[in-house]
Design a protein around this motif. Structure first.
Motif, PDB file in Angstrom:
ATOM      1  N   HIS A  87      -7.205 -37.524 158.350  1.00  0.00           N
ATOM      2  CA  HIS A  87      -5.835 -37.350 157.848  1.00  0.00           C
ATOM      3  C   HIS A  87      -5.515 -35.883 157.523  1.00  0.00           C
ATOM      4  CE1 HIS A  87      -1.985 -38.436 156.492  1.00  0.00           C
ATOM      5  NE2 HIS A  87      -2.227 -38.427 155.200  1.00  0.00           N
ATOM      6  N   GLU A 128      -3.793 -32.921 168.712  1.00  0.00           N
ATOM      7  CA  GLU A 128      -3.511 -31.872 167.719  1.00  0.00           C
ATOM      8  C   GLU A 128      -4.326 -30.609 167.975  1.00  0.00           C
ATOM      9  OE1 GLU A 128      -2.919 -33.263 163.694  1.00  0.00           O
ATOM     10  OE2 GLU A 128      -2.409 -35.268 164.426  1.00  0.00           O
ATOM     11  N   ASN A 180      -0.285 -39.744 168.555  1.00  0.00           N
ATOM     12  CA  ASN A 180      -0.311 -40.552 167.320  1.00  0.00           C
ATOM     13  C   ASN A 180      -0.379 -42.040 167.618  1.00  0.00           C
ATOM     14  OD1 ASN A 180       0.865 -37.909 166.540  1.00  0.00           O
ATOM     15  ND2 ASN A 180       1.015 -38.869 164.539  1.00  0.00           N
ATOM     16  N   GLU A 189      -2.038 -44.331 154.720  1.00  0.00           N
ATOM     17  CA  GLU A 189      -1.814 -42.925 154.364  1.00  0.00           C
ATOM     18  C   GLU A 189      -1.059 -42.259 155.503  1.00  0.00           C
ATOM     19  OE1 GLU A 189      -5.712 -41.128 154.039  1.00  0.00           O
ATOM     20  OE2 GLU A 189      -6.210 -41.587 156.123  1.00  0.00           O
ATOM     21  N   LYS A 190      -1.127 -42.857 156.714  1.00  0.00           N
ATOM     22  CA  LYS A 190      -0.421 -42.313 157.878  1.00  0.00           C
ATOM     23  C   LYS A 190       1.019 -42.826 157.848  1.00  0.00           C
ATOM     24  CE  LYS A 190      -4.307 -40.529 159.513  1.00  0.00           C
ATOM     25  NZ  LYS A 190      -5.390 -41.401 159.693  1.00  0.00           N
ATOM     26  N   LEU A 191       1.906 -42.117 158.552  1.00  0.00           N
ATOM     27  CA  LEU A 191       3.344 -42.364 158.396  1.00  0.00           C
ATOM     28  C   LEU A 191       3.749 -43.839 158.518  1.00  0.00           C
ATOM     29  CD1 LEU A 191       6.203 -40.949 158.182  1.00  0.00           C
ATOM     30  CD2 LEU A 191       6.310 -41.260 160.627  1.00  0.00           C
ATOM     31  N   LEU A 194       2.213 -46.319 155.900  1.00  0.00           N
ATOM     32  CA  LEU A 194       2.624 -45.901 154.550  1.00  0.00           C
ATOM     33  C   LEU A 194       4.074 -46.299 154.299  1.00  0.00           C
ATOM     34  CD1 LEU A 194       2.025 -44.217 151.932  1.00  0.00           C
ATOM     35  CD2 LEU A 194       3.058 -42.289 153.110  1.00  0.00           C
ATOM     36  N   PRO A 206       8.628 -40.868 151.467  1.00  0.00           N
ATOM     37  CA  PRO A 206       8.665 -39.397 151.386  1.00  0.00           C
ATOM     38  C   PRO A 206       8.639 -38.745 152.774  1.00  0.00           C
ATOM     39  CG  PRO A 206       6.461 -40.221 150.847  1.00  0.00           C
ATOM     40  CD  PRO A 206       7.284 -41.424 151.180  1.00  0.00           C
ATOM     41  N   VAL A 207       9.811 -38.339 153.268  1.00  0.00           N
ATOM     42  CA  VAL A 207       9.903 -37.673 154.574  1.00  0.00           C
ATOM     43  C   VAL A 207       9.732 -36.166 154.361  1.00  0.00           C
ATOM     44  CG1 VAL A 207      11.428 -37.165 156.525  1.00  0.00           C
ATOM     45  CG2 VAL A 207      11.425 -39.460 155.487  1.00  0.00           C
ATOM     46  N   TYR A 208       8.741 -35.579 155.043  1.00  0.00           N
ATOM     47  CA  TYR A 208       8.480 -34.146 154.864  1.00  0.00           C
ATOM     48  C   TYR A 208       9.567 -33.303 155.527  1.00  0.00           C
ATOM     49  CZ  TYR A 208       3.622 -35.533 153.719  1.00  0.00           C
ATOM     50  OH  TYR A 208       2.495 -36.096 153.175  1.00  0.00           O
ATOM     51  N   ARG A 215       6.896 -36.735 166.985  1.00  0.00           N
ATOM     52  CA  ARG A 215       5.572 -37.193 167.394  1.00  0.00           C
ATOM     53  C   ARG A 215       5.720 -38.131 168.588  1.00  0.00           C
ATOM     54  NH1 ARG A 215       4.598 -33.502 164.774  1.00  0.00           N
ATOM     55  NH2 ARG A 215       3.154 -33.231 163.032  1.00  0.00           N
ATOM     56  N   ASN A 250      10.673 -37.978 163.080  1.00  0.00           N
ATOM     57  CA  ASN A 250      10.210 -38.763 161.928  1.00  0.00           C
ATOM     58  C   ASN A 250      11.361 -39.495 161.251  1.00  0.00           C
ATOM     59  OD1 ASN A 250       7.623 -37.881 162.381  1.00  0.00           O
ATOM     60  ND2 ASN A 250       7.750 -36.195 160.907  1.00  0.00           N
ATOM     61  N   ARG A 274       5.059 -30.482 154.559  1.00  0.00           N
ATOM     62  CA  ARG A 274       3.612 -30.260 154.693  1.00  0.00           C
ATOM     63  C   ARG A 274       3.411 -28.797 155.106  1.00  0.00           C
ATOM     64  NH1 ARG A 274       0.921 -33.892 159.325  1.00  0.00           N
ATOM     65  NH2 ARG A 274       0.623 -35.369 157.646  1.00  0.00           N
ATOM     66  N   HIS A 277       3.210 -27.498 158.999  1.00  0.00           N
ATOM     67  CA  HIS A 277       3.571 -28.737 159.702  1.00  0.00           C
ATOM     68  C   HIS A 277       3.902 -28.499 161.182  1.00  0.00           C
ATOM     69  CE1 HIS A 277       6.136 -32.659 159.145  1.00  0.00           C
ATOM     70  NE2 HIS A 277       5.236 -32.771 160.101  1.00  0.00           N
ATOM     71  N   TYR A 334       1.673 -36.978 146.481  1.00  0.00           N
ATOM     72  CA  TYR A 334       3.119 -37.230 146.400  1.00  0.00           C
ATOM     73  C   TYR A 334       3.722 -37.087 145.003  1.00  0.00           C
ATOM     74  CZ  TYR A 334       2.442 -39.034 151.084  1.00  0.00           C
ATOM     75  OH  TYR A 334       2.126 -39.137 152.402  1.00  0.00           O
TER      76      TYR A 334
HETATM   77  P1  TYD Z   1       0.774 -38.591 160.132  1.00  0.00           P
HETATM   78  O1  TYD Z   1       0.892 -40.070 160.242  1.00  0.00           O
HETATM   79  O2  TYD Z   1       0.085 -38.010 158.939  1.00  0.00           O
HETATM   80  O3  TYD Z   1       0.109 -38.077 161.488  1.00  0.00           O
HETATM   81  P2  TYD Z   1      -0.099 -36.555 162.053  1.00  0.00           P
HETATM   82  O4  TYD Z   1       0.084 -35.603 160.949  1.00  0.00           O
HETATM   83  O5  TYD Z   1      -1.511 -36.609 162.521  1.00  0.00           O
HETATM   84  O6  TYD Z   1       0.902 -36.396 163.155  1.00  0.00           O
HETATM   85  O7  TYD Z   1       2.231 -37.974 160.169  1.00  0.00           O
HETATM   86  C1  TYD Z   1       3.134 -38.237 161.236  1.00  0.00           C
HETATM   87  C2  TYD Z   1       4.372 -37.397 160.979  1.00  0.00           C
HETATM   88  O8  TYD Z   1       5.022 -37.895 159.793  1.00  0.00           O
HETATM   89  C3  TYD Z   1       4.079 -35.927 160.724  1.00  0.00           C
HETATM   90  O9  TYD Z   1       5.121 -35.140 161.298  1.00  0.00           O
HETATM   91  C4  TYD Z   1       4.128 -35.815 159.203  1.00  0.00           C
HETATM   92  C5  TYD Z   1       5.143 -36.872 158.806  1.00  0.00           C
HETATM   93  N1  TYD Z   1       4.920 -37.505 157.485  1.00  0.00           N
HETATM   94  C6  TYD Z   1       5.963 -37.540 156.540  1.00  0.00           C
HETATM   95  O10 TYD Z   1       7.081 -37.046 156.795  1.00  0.00           O
HETATM   96  N2  TYD Z   1       5.724 -38.117 155.333  1.00  0.00           N
HETATM   97  C7  TYD Z   1       4.509 -38.645 155.007  1.00  0.00           C
HETATM   98  O11 TYD Z   1       4.352 -39.156 153.861  1.00  0.00           O
HETATM   99  C8  TYD Z   1       3.459 -38.634 156.002  1.00  0.00           C
HETATM  100  C9  TYD Z   1       2.105 -39.233 155.703  1.00  0.00           C
HETATM  101  C10 TYD Z   1       3.725 -38.047 157.225  1.00  0.00           C
END
Ligand code: TYD
Ligand code: NAD
Length: 341
Positions: A87, A128, A180, A189-191, A194, A206-208, A215, A250, A274, A277, A334
């Motif tokens: 992760h 990645e 992905n 824990e992955k998008l 989660l 929580p959208v970053y 993806r 996303n 992130r 990112h 978070y």
């Molecule tokens: P993730 O599932 O962690 O996979 P990776 O980072 O290996 O691609 O994340 C997928 C996408 O989602 C990535 O652009 C980061 C985003 N993300 C969020 O916006 N919020 C979150 O809480 C998480 C876990 C990921």
């Protein structure tokens, strides 16, 4: 009979691979070697645990004695290495276990496999390793390696160690690089898992950043078929990309999940990004299509619906993995982000 060691088989992709392979190929026996970190859950393999073609040993791929022992005990001839810290966000909080397992562990596995005369070794890597794309273009197997996160850097190091073993020792190693994955048994824990599990509990998603990162999503079954094809017919030194031909932002994905779950968009929270990112991933998987006759079979729409259904039907599985140490991680990752919105 192929005597296969699967490392990291209690995680998301490894457990789907083992269940799929045992059903697909009667001529294979599987030994699952897994350290059982927070991400490893033997419950994921309950349906095959009684099979006489399946065994489990708990162990760390960076412990040479344990690896030698399991290879000898079961006269293993082939290895698929899934074992990893997987992760990105955790690698930003602490990269130490990523270096230990993803780099150190892979080298130990390669060394032990060489000494024990293994015939075939598949290193499960990731797209990645190629870094990030702008608005256009796709990663091919010839794209220069330019990892951006500690996770991606550790997977790249493992790919290079495997490459060196092939070049120097004629090691029978192959590499797969996939986009992905999503599907059942993915740790929340992955998008996708989660956001499904948060939405079901009416918790914020929580959208970053601004949610425009893109993806490419592939159903885990399609990835498993690709790995099996490489295991069967890849040549030493081969590298194959796998992807779902299914690019999505996303925020687009988040809205689709809320629609499927019948939850309001007011659950969406844009939170601080992130660090580092990657903007966009997209995969050219034409080499796998041409040389392995592989292509993704699960449409994203169907795959996402069946994944949502799986999480709806397995809420107890989710509740169990979201307890204990998960809560501490969630708070660390978070707590401030959501408090500062
Ligand atoms: P993730 O599932 O962690 O996979 P990776 O980072 O290996 O691609 O994340 C997928 C996408 O989602 C990535 O652009 C980061 C985003 N993300 C969020 O916006 N919020 C979150 O809480 C998480 C876990 C990921
Ligand atoms: P996961 O985190 O769900 O599972 C990892 C498994 O490895 C767990 O069962 C864990 O207990 C085990 N493990 C960790 N350290 C170990 C060690 N030192 N020794 C033995 N076992 C150990 O990961 P996943 O999502 O199933 O990913 C599996 C592999 O696929 C990883 O190598 C990852 O880099 C790669 N990959 C994942 C994706 C994805 O979207 N999830 C995409 C491309 C590639």
């Amino acid at each position: 009979m192929v005597r296969l060691l699967v490392t990291g088989g209690c995680g998301f992709i490894g457990s789907n691979f083992i269940r799929w392979l045992l059903a697909d190929d009667p001529n294979v026996t599987v030994v699952n070697f897994d350290k059982l970190t927070y991400a490893g859950n033997p419950e994921n393999l309950a349906s095959v645990s009684e099979s006489d073609r399946y065994d489990f040993r708990q162990g760390d791929i960076s412990d040479r004695d344990s690896v030698d022992e399991v290879l000898k005990e079961f006269s293993i001839d082939s290895i698929v290495n899934f074992a990893a810290e997987s992760h990105v966000d955790r690698s930003i909080l602490d990269s130490t276990p990523f270096v230990h397992t993803n780099i150190g562990g892979t080298q130990v596995l390669i060394d032990s496999a060489r000494t024990n005369g293994i015939d075939r070794f598949v290193q499960v890597s990731t797209d990645e390793v190629y870094g990030s794309l702008g608005d256009t273009g796709e990663f091919s197997e010839d794209t220069p390696l330019a990892p951006n996160s500690p996770y991606a850097a550790s997977k790249t190091a493992a790919d290079l160690l495997l490459r060196a073993a092939v070049h120097t020792h004629g090691f029978p190693g192959m590499i797969t690089r996939c986009s992905n994955n999503y599907g059942p048994y993915q740790f929340p824990e992955k998008l996708i898992p989660l956001f499904i599990s948060n939405a079901l509990q009416h918790q914020p998603l929580p959208v970053y950043g601004d949610g425009t990162n893109v993806r490419d999503w592939i159903h885990v079954d399609d990835h498993c078929r690709g790995i099996a094809a490489v295991l069967r017919s890849g040549e030493p030194g081969d590298i194959f990309n796998f992807g779902g031909r299914s690019e999505l932002s996303n925020i687009g994905l988040t809205r689709r999940l809320l629609e499927l779950l019948d939850r309001p968009e007011t659950l969406i929270r844009f939170v601080p990004d992130r660090p580092g990112h990657d903007k966009r991933y997209a995969i050219d998987c034409s080499r796998a299509e041409k040389m392995l006759g592989w292509k993704p079979l699960v449409s994203f729409e169907e795959g996402l619906k069946s994944t949502v259904d799986w999480y709806l039907q397995n809420s107890e599985w989710v509740d169990r993995v979201r307890s204990g140490a998960y809560r501490e991680y969630y708070e660390e990752q978070y707590g401030d982000r959501l408090a500062g919105e």
